[in-house]
Write a protein that holds these residues in place. Structure first.
Motif, PDB file in Angstrom:
ATOM      1  N   ARG A   1       0.772  -1.195  -0.133  1.00  0.00           N
ATOM      2  CA  ARG A   1      -0.008  -0.076   0.032  1.00  0.00           C
ATOM      3  C   ARG A   1       0.931   1.205   0.017  1.00  0.00           C
ATOM      4  O   ARG A   1       0.475   2.202  -0.663  1.00  0.00           O
ATOM      5  CB  ARG A   1      -0.889   0.164   1.316  1.00  0.00           C
ATOM      6  N   ARG A   2       1.780   1.149   0.636  1.00  0.00           N
ATOM      7  CA  ARG A   2       2.846   2.315   1.052  1.00  0.00           C
ATOM      8  C   ARG A   2       3.426   2.561  -0.618  1.00  0.00           C
ATOM      9  O   ARG A   2       3.481   3.817  -0.907  1.00  0.00           O
ATOM     10  CB  ARG A   2       3.923   2.181   1.739  1.00  0.00           C
ATOM     11  N   ASN A   3       3.902   1.592  -1.271  1.00  0.00           N
ATOM     12  CA  ASN A   3       4.335   1.674  -2.526  1.00  0.00           C
ATOM     13  C   ASN A   3       3.573   2.326  -3.498  1.00  0.00           C
ATOM     14  O   ASN A   3       3.645   3.168  -4.246  1.00  0.00           O
ATOM     15  CB  ASN A   3       4.784   0.296  -3.122  1.00  0.00           C
ATOM     16  N   LEU A   4       2.267   1.877  -3.333  1.00  0.00           N
ATOM     17  CA  LEU A   4       1.122   2.265  -4.366  1.00  0.00           C
ATOM     18  C   LEU A   4       0.939   3.680  -4.102  1.00  0.00           C
ATOM     19  O   LEU A   4       0.842   4.648  -4.979  1.00  0.00           O
ATOM     20  CB  LEU A   4      -0.256   1.451  -4.095  1.00  0.00           C
ATOM     21  N   ARG A   5       1.062   4.087  -2.722  1.00  0.00           N
ATOM     22  CA  ARG A   5       0.819   5.545  -2.465  1.00  0.00           C
ATOM     23  C   ARG A   5       1.850   6.441  -2.975  1.00  0.00           C
ATOM     24  O   ARG A   5       1.549   7.287  -3.687  1.00  0.00           O
ATOM     25  CB  ARG A   5       0.770   5.812  -0.826  1.00  0.00           C
ATOM     26  N   GLN A   6       3.035   5.895  -2.829  1.00  0.00           N
ATOM     27  CA  GLN A   6       4.338   6.621  -3.492  1.00  0.00           C
ATOM     28  C   GLN A   6       3.999   6.748  -4.808  1.00  0.00           C
ATOM     29  O   GLN A   6       4.316   7.621  -5.367  1.00  0.00           O
ATOM     30  CB  GLN A   6       5.647   5.798  -2.930  1.00  0.00           C
ATOM     31  N   ILE A   7       3.749   5.583  -5.663  1.00  0.00           N
ATOM     32  CA  ILE A   7       3.472   5.771  -7.137  1.00  0.00           C
ATOM     33  C   ILE A   7       2.476   6.834  -7.513  1.00  0.00           C
ATOM     34  O   ILE A   7       2.685   7.547  -8.409  1.00  0.00           O
ATOM     35  CB  ILE A   7       2.925   4.434  -7.500  1.00  0.00           C
ATOM     36  N   PHE A   8       1.420   6.816  -6.693  1.00  0.00           N
ATOM     37  CA  PHE A   8       0.247   7.752  -6.847  1.00  0.00           C
ATOM     38  C   PHE A   8       0.741   9.152  -6.618  1.00  0.00           C
ATOM     39  O   PHE A   8       0.629  10.127  -7.438  1.00  0.00           O
ATOM     40  CB  PHE A   8      -1.035   7.623  -6.110  1.00  0.00           C
TER      41      PHE A   8
ATOM     42  N   ASP B   1      13.154  13.412  -7.622  1.00  0.00           N
ATOM     43  CA  ASP B   1      13.005  14.535  -6.714  1.00  0.00           C
ATOM     44  C   ASP B   1      11.816  14.341  -5.941  1.00  0.00           C
ATOM     45  O   ASP B   1      11.878  14.666  -4.944  1.00  0.00           O
ATOM     46  CB  ASP B   1      12.843  15.666  -7.981  1.00  0.00           C
ATOM     47  N   THR B   2      10.785  13.836  -6.820  1.00  0.00           N
ATOM     48  CA  THR B   2       9.369  13.900  -5.859  1.00  0.00           C
ATOM     49  C   THR B   2       9.726  12.751  -4.801  1.00  0.00           C
ATOM     50  O   THR B   2       9.166  12.980  -3.630  1.00  0.00           O
ATOM     51  CB  THR B   2       8.313  13.195  -6.764  1.00  0.00           C
ATOM     52  N   PHE B   3      10.459  11.659  -5.090  1.00  0.00           N
ATOM     53  CA  PHE B   3      10.384  10.416  -4.210  1.00  0.00           C
ATOM     54  C   PHE B   3      11.323  10.847  -2.957  1.00  0.00           C
ATOM     55  O   PHE B   3      10.979  10.645  -1.813  1.00  0.00           O
ATOM     56  CB  PHE B   3      11.556   9.623  -4.900  1.00  0.00           C
ATOM     57  N   ASN B   4      12.348  11.882  -3.182  1.00  0.00           N
ATOM     58  CA  ASN B   4      13.251  12.454  -2.358  1.00  0.00           C
ATOM     59  C   ASN B   4      12.448  13.285  -1.238  1.00  0.00           C
ATOM     60  O   ASN B   4      12.514  12.991   0.015  1.00  0.00           O
ATOM     61  CB  ASN B   4      14.330  13.470  -2.828  1.00  0.00           C
ATOM     62  N   GLY B   5      11.708  14.044  -2.012  1.00  0.00           N
ATOM     63  CA  GLY B   5      10.600  15.026  -1.052  1.00  0.00           C
ATOM     64  C   GLY B   5       9.683  14.123  -0.369  1.00  0.00           C
ATOM     65  O   GLY B   5       9.643  14.587   0.896  1.00  0.00           O
ATOM     66  N   VAL B   6       9.067  13.188  -0.844  1.00  0.00           N
ATOM     67  CA  VAL B   6       7.962  12.424   0.095  1.00  0.00           C
ATOM     68  C   VAL B   6       8.876  11.598   1.047  1.00  0.00           C
ATOM     69  O   VAL B   6       8.091  11.512   2.158  1.00  0.00           O
ATOM     70  CB  VAL B   6       7.391  11.215  -0.928  1.00  0.00           C
ATOM     71  N   GLU B   7      10.036  11.073   0.604  1.00  0.00           N
ATOM     72  CA  GLU B   7      10.615  10.318   1.819  1.00  0.00           C
ATOM     73  C   GLU B   7      10.782  11.437   2.986  1.00  0.00           C
ATOM     74  O   GLU B   7      10.870  10.955   4.126  1.00  0.00           O
ATOM     75  CB  GLU B   7      12.115   9.643   1.333  1.00  0.00           C
ATOM     76  N   LYS B   8      11.659  12.655   2.663  1.00  0.00           N
ATOM     77  CA  LYS B   8      11.922  13.521   3.721  1.00  0.00           C
ATOM     78  C   LYS B   8      10.585  13.748   4.651  1.00  0.00           C
ATOM     79  O   LYS B   8      10.455  13.908   5.804  1.00  0.00           O
ATOM     80  CB  LYS B   8      12.246  14.671   3.057  1.00  0.00           C
ATOM     81  N   MET B   9       9.446  14.039   3.734  1.00  0.00           N
ATOM     82  CA  MET B   9       8.209  14.732   4.477  1.00  0.00           C
ATOM     83  C   MET B   9       7.680  13.479   5.360  1.00  0.00           C
ATOM     84  O   MET B   9       7.218  13.782   6.527  1.00  0.00           O
ATOM     85  CB  MET B   9       7.168  14.980   3.598  1.00  0.00           C
ATOM     86  N   LYS B  10       7.730  12.221   4.985  1.00  0.00           N
ATOM     87  CA  LYS B  10       7.330  11.065   5.716  1.00  0.00           C
ATOM     88  C   LYS B  10       8.200  10.999   6.979  1.00  0.00           C
ATOM     89  O   LYS B  10       7.380  10.762   8.013  1.00  0.00           O
ATOM     90  CB  LYS B  10       7.669   9.720   4.773  1.00  0.00           C
ATOM     91  N   PHE B  11       9.439  11.185   6.838  1.00  0.00           N
ATOM     92  CA  PHE B  11      10.110  11.186   8.257  1.00  0.00           C
ATOM     93  C   PHE B  11      10.018  12.122   8.981  1.00  0.00           C
ATOM     94  O   PHE B  11       9.800  11.962  10.163  1.00  0.00           O
ATOM     95  CB  PHE B  11      11.626  11.279   7.463  1.00  0.00           C
ATOM     96  N   LYS B  12       9.648  13.243   8.568  1.00  0.00           N
ATOM     97  CA  LYS B  12       9.134  14.510   9.407  1.00  0.00           C
ATOM     98  C   LYS B  12       8.071  14.252  10.159  1.00  0.00           C
ATOM     99  O   LYS B  12       8.033  14.763  11.387  1.00  0.00           O
ATOM    100  CB  LYS B  12       9.298  15.906   8.370  1.00  0.00           C
TER     101      LYS B  12
END
Lengths: 620, 620
Positions: free
Chosen positions: B46-53, B148-159
């Motif tokens: 599910r997390r992967n799918l969210r990331q894809i979307f 770029d999006t991936f990076n941002g999403v990872e950081k936001m998730k961590f935050k």
């Protein structure tokens, strides 16, 4: 060093030719580009080559891992599939290795799998595992490693440039200050420096540059002010007209007309987004209106406007070609769909993409040149070894005979020429070689060319093609890393600066902002100041060419204003972006630098010394 | 929402089937994975799918740019090449678009160029420009945007995770402190919390956890101490033996033997690097020695040792298989080259690569699962539409007839079966479909499958294949971005921590270091402390299960030492790396968080409330 070696080899070769009195393989011609690269105009290419060499050690590490897995799987494949006589791909260990090398580029997939797959459906697991590990994991690691190295190299380059500039500024400052006033540079000395550093800059711009540096408003530049030297040196100064429009100076009636046009442009711009068909007339009118409304200089200073302009001109040319039915200009007509590109201006991300494209273009061009130099070397070697080895209906003994076939086939009552065409991918001349090498770069079906040539020569020819593949892989990975880096950098930057206009600094003297066109310094010059400067220049410094300042005084007097605002513009460079991005690290670097008190190397020092020392002398 | 829609569709379908009483296309089966994904064990998917979307909007933007250029070039190609009757690739506008779409994947290069190229050598420019723009620029941009999006999403998730944890800790602290002492949590309350939070933790570990948090050495935990809650909660505690070796407790003679063995291991390790042939006996002995030297638990806790062990065991099995000539185990023999992998341990970069590989594995597995779910959906649709449409010698009307041919050819006096094999790439059952889809994912020659199926069905079939290509492109790009991100992150991290052992904090009470195995907290417990705690637990809190503490007291008494040192270990997680990487930003986030005083959402609050409130109640 390298040049000496190459010269020595060529010398030996020349002697051998003279002694033997016969022609021979002239492979050393492939080394010639080394001399080309070492010329003054190939600085960018040299930089690229350096970057490639810097990325090589980690690259080779991962490459070894890649090749290691390949060999293991080749042995495994040979053990598993060599029993199947219908499978030519794994019949010997050499074939097995070559097949898996080609599979690495996916060029022979799924054909390589099919014989084994038709015998046992589970054999597909071997290929799936191999591709997953090699193609989808290690190849990406390769990219990651190069990207990582690339990032680090870019940052180090920026750091060393920055520190060199700082040390240059410090040395310059030490040379410019006089003994009486050791903590400041006054206009006199600064002007002397500028006349040597930028001989073609006029007196007014020299004074404005001084003012732009002079944040504190004192009569002298402190070292802190002077640090900004490289930031203001590239500015192009222009007086901001007291009004908003370039036609303010024109007579009243013309002014009203142009003012109306200006408003029209805004209105049409609004309508234009609604109109989605490519109405050429609207575009043409828009361009004309914009040029008249904004003034030709302002208009053409924007990349987007230039783009609009050229698209519209092309479209007009197409229309004319269509109207007069001119055959040779027919190609212009087919360029018309490119007009649709302007639709992409609307969205921010596309603007980012196309801006990145424009920004990348110079460096992409130099990377392309690097690639062409590699191509040239390989083309020479290829022409020496493989010229005229492939021709129609050659290679009948190889697996790829079909691709080289050219024969007449009769189907029903029609005779057709069945062509394999691949004999066109040859090394007969330099142009064909380049096209063949491009096809090898794209990698799809490259094994057909390789097998064709191999079947006509020896097995060792494969070495040439495999080496070429690995070399282009390096260059291509660097291109990918480069685009990745530039784009990610830009996105980060535009995320940091959401506002369209960022103020960098605002002192009583100078305002510095970043707008979408570049960096703008704004400074005001009053009439008194202008007259004083004129006086100073004329009597104290003995500068003769003062027309720029005198013109300004005249303009001021005629308009009746007491002061003029000047705008100094330059476009944003990668260095500005880096300054912003590495803000925190830069402070650390500076601290470290002042701690270690890094001395610039001697040659650098001496270079700087001479003009400035004389400049100082001529002033005092 | 989605589930309801799907249920509704399936319901409608069921009714239609009941009414019509006939079978039909069961395409809705492709929607079934949605229910699968919504189960408890598919969180990662599910997390992967969210990331894809999340990556989709920018992805689609660039995709549009890509398709736009494709259409423009298709029109251009149609204008330029449709006059050539020998060129089937650009004969109609539809063919032109399909050819260029396939060219985007390079699958039909250079064949697509050949007819035009044989007529006019300069036509290669069209293809070179197209590939340079589309394949080498825009496709890389696609990667850059996703990265770029991936990076941002990872950081936001961590935050958001970090801030949620902080807010949870603050709330927990508020609930745990008593009215009398509002600025500290004492052992009593903490122990109560732990008994609810980790019911299976024993009394000794609860006390050690409290000590690990208690940096100041006071009797109570301040809020600052309590912030580290999530860092210490996962630690596994073990007493460090007073000596260095696990066999210290054994009788004296055995100790000497093992000590000798231990030294031997070190010596053999030294020799081993010199020995480069795969001497199985040496490896076997090494493994045995290491296990006896280090103790089985310590030995198997390192991934590298596990790897060594399994490689050696496999090699032994291979030897046995060879000795007894057992056919079914023959495959083990071919795994022997993998032993060479251990050579890669020596170099730091390979260690990094393989560590990244081990670390990525769980997430790669979940990404693979996501891909399989997409495969499943497409396989179902493919089976519904294309089952049994391709067979040997079908597709004679299409360009790719050769690939589907299966006929007997007589060359000289031998009769051979000439096979095209591509009829094997079909959608006849789910396994064949999966293999076919994998071949489409690899993209080389995918147009042969597409054209084969298309020639047997309608032109619209191409839509299926093109859609599949775009979907796998998204997933594959994300996999690439993911590997890139993980590796670059790891490299940055290991660059920041050059020293093998970094000390995080060192107060009088607790020492915290990071070694290559993970994070280690070290704390000392004296006999008096142990007895006091035992007393406290027994009399004040009424905890009954105190065997762990009692055991420790007994051990202490027996050994005669006055205190024991305990080591709390856990492996390094992505979160630890992130903590280090975003060090500066984290401070900003915390400041921002405390400024806005972010309230966690209500449900979250309530969830936390209940167990802790009761924990507090049970304590007071």
């Amino acid at each position: 060093m390298v040049k000496t070696c190459v010269l020595f080899i060529q010398f030996v070769e020349a002697i051998v030719v003279l002694v033997r009195q016969t022609s021979h393989l002239r492979v050393t011609r492939a080394l010639r580009p080394i001399f080309l690269v070492d010329c003054r105009y190939c600085g960018a290419v040299r930089r690229n080559l350096r970057q490639i060499f810097q990325s090589l050690p980690p690259f080779i590490d991962i490459l070894l891992l890649l090749l290691f897995f390949m060999v293991i799987f080749a042995i495994l494949g040979f053990c598993l599939f060599s029993a199947n006589s219908a499978d030519p791909y794994f019949s010997t260990l050499e074939n097995s290795i070559v097949s898996l090398f080609v599979l690495l580029t996916t060029a022979n997939f799924p054909d390589v799998m099919m014989p084994a797959y038709s015998k046992n459906r589970w054999s597909c697991i071997f290929f799936i595992v191999y591709l997953s590990i090699e193609l989808y994991f290690i190849m990406n690691l390769l990219l990651a490693v190069v990207f990582d190295t690339f990032n680090g190299v870019e940052k180090m380059k920026f750091k060393s440039l920055l520190l060199h500039k700082r040390s240059a500024v410090e040395h310059g400052f030490q040379l410019l200050v006089s003994r009486q006033r050791p903590d400041g540079v006054c206009l006199k000395q600064f002007d002397g420096l500028m006349r040597f550093y930028r001989p073609r800059m006029n007196a007014r711009d020299r004074f404005l540059t001084f003012k732009a540096l002079n944040h504190s408003g004192a009569t002298m530049l402190s070292l802190q002010d002077f640090y900004k030297f490289y930031e203001v040196i590239g500015l192009k100064w222009k007086a901001r007209r007291s009004g908003e429009y370039w036609f303010d100076d024109l007579p009243r009636t013309a002014f009203l007309i142009f003012k109306g046009l200006q408003d029209l442009v805004v209105a049409i711009n609004g309508i234009w987004i609604l109109v989605e068909t490519n109405m050429l007339i609207v575009y043409g009118t828009e361009v004309l209106l914009k040029i008249t409304g904004l003034g030709p200089l302002t208009y053409f200073s924007s990349g987007w406007n230039l783009f609009d302009f050229s698209v519209t001109v092309f479209a007009f040319l197409g229309l004319i070609a269509l109207a007069f039915d001119m055959e040779p200009f027919y190609f212009i007509l087919v360029l018309r769909p490119f007009q649709l590109l302007r639709l992409f201006k609307i969205k921010q991300r596309y603007r980012n993409v196309l801006d990145t494209m424009f920004e990348l273009f110079p460096r992409m061009a130099s990377l392309g040149l690097t690639l062409i130099i590699f191509y040239y070397s390989f083309a020479i070697v290829g022409m020496e070894f493989f010229a005229d080895v492939v021709y129609p209906n050659c290679c009948n003994t190889s697996r790829v005979a079909d691709s080289y076939r050219q024969k007449n086939v009769t189907i029903g009552n029609r005779t057709m020429l069945e062509e394999g065409y691949y004999y066109l991918n040859n090394f007969n001349n330099i142009l064909s070689s380049f096209v063949t090498l491009f096809e090898l770069t794209v990698v799809n079906n490259w094994y057909i060319t390789m097998e064709g040539v191999t079947s006509q020569t020896t097995h060792w020819s494969r070495l040439y093609f495999m080496t070429f593949y690995i070399v282009t892989m390096v260059v291509m990975t660097i291109i990918v890393a480069f685009i990745l880096d530039a784009f990610v950098f830009r996105m980060n930057y535009s995320r940091k600066n959401r506002e369209p206009m960022t103020e960098i600094s605002n002192t009583e003297n100078v305002v510095c902002v970043i707008d979408e066109m570049g960096i703008v310094f704004e400074t005001e010059m009053s009439q008194t100041e202008a007259l004083q400067t004129l006086d100073l220049y004329k009597h104290t410094l003995g500068v003769t060419n003062l027309s720029s300042l005198q013109d300004m005084c005249v303009t001021l007097e005629r308009s009746g204003h007491s002061s003029l605002v000047f705008l100094g513009r330059r476009s944003r460079t990668k260095s500005d972006l880096s300054m912003k991005m590495y803000e925190e690290e830069i402070q650390e670097w500076y601290e470290e630098y002042s701690r270690t008190n890094l001395q610039p190397d001697e040659t650098f020092h001496r270079e700087l010394d001479s003009p400035e020392a004389s400049a100082t002398n001529s002033i005092n």
